[in-house]
Design a protein around this motif. Structure first.
Motif: not given
Length: 284
Positions: A133-134, A137-138, A140-141, A268
């Motif tokens: 999950q982390s 997020k990275q 996507d960022l 994601s």
């Protein structure tokens, strides 16, 4: 085990605890189907118990091959079911149940050990989910930013194998699989994170490795340590590890050596076959 020398009579009924009414085929003996109704255990499971040894029919009709059980054996089936629910493999049941005696202390001790291992496995699964999950997020960022971002990483260990620059995807994944197997054999606790690692010296790719992240270290010379600290990170639509020094010119000009880790991006929402890559770069 008793063998019948005559065909069973089908007259009469017997009432068991709980109000279940069964037709009596032989006084005090019950078929697999009847045992299944009382215990809730599938007939196939009962036959499997007989096959591996925990319980045997009280008698067998040699003409039909039908198996019959005594009502006293219902308790045996209950004990077997309880052990299965506690996670004890049926193949080990004979170690705790001998000559009609259940060694409950040994049985429960084994069940506790198995449960603790299962809890540890679930905790590892939860940790993997959280790490993924982390990572999503990275990704996507980085995809949204479209530029280099700084990210902090702890010191990490990889079991690596040097590879040629033109290695095929098939051979690369074979290499990952072998590294994972080797890590398991050495109890290095491999993680499900792998990628290519490049060592650049003076603008040239000096070494290229396939690597899989591990939690423990050993004396294996193939273990490579990536230092903890601030990494320059970048999303690229395709593999560009061979030109990584061009993406990080500030770091390449300030250091004699660059360490670059390239891994598949996990967004994601994104393509599975061509997900793009994440480059992580640090100087040393």
């Amino acid at each position: 085990m008793v063998y019948l020398n005559h065909k069973p009579s089908h007259n009469g009924k017997v009432k068991l605890d709980g109000g279940i009414i069964l037709k009596r085929k032989n006084k005090g003996y019950f078929t697999i189907g009847e045992v299944s109704k009382v215990t809730g255990i599938h007939p196939k499971s009962i036959r499997y118990y007989e096959q591996i040894g925990p319980i045997q029919p009280a008698m067998v009709n040699p003409e039909t091959g039908y198996r019959y059980y005594k009502s006293s054996q219902f308790k045996h089936f209950s004990v077997i079911s309880a052990c299965i629910q506690m996670g004890i493999p049926l193949r080990d049941f004979k170690n705790y149940y001998k000559d009609g005696m259940l060694h409950a202390d040994s049985c429960l001790q084994s069940a506790e050990e198995l449960t603790r291992k299962h809890i540890e496995l679930l905790q590892n699964h939860l940790l993997l989910i959280q790490k993924t999950q982390s990572y999503i997020k990275q990704t996507d960022l980085l995809m949204a930013a479209g530029t280099i971002l700084e990210a902090e990483y702890p010191q990490q260990y990889f079991l690596v194998q040097e590879i040629p620059p033109d290695i095929s995807l098939y051979e690369l994944f074979r290499c990952y699989r072998q590294l994972y197997t080797d890590a398991l054999q050495q109890d290095l606790q491999p993680e499900s994170f792998w990628g290519k690692i490049a060592v650049f010296r003076q603008g040239t790719c000096h070494r290229l490795y396939a690597g899989i992240q591990i939690t423990r270290c050993s004396q294996d010379p193939r273990i490579l340590t990536l230092p903890g600290g601030s990494y320059a990170t970048l999303y690229t639509p395709a593999s560009e590890i061979h030109q990584a020094h061009l993406h990080f010119p500030d770091l390449a000009g300030a250091s004699q050596e660059l360490l670059v880790l390239e891994s598949d991006a996990i967004a994601s929402k994104g393509a599975v076959e061509e997900p793009g890559c994440i480059l992580r770069c640090i100087s040393r």
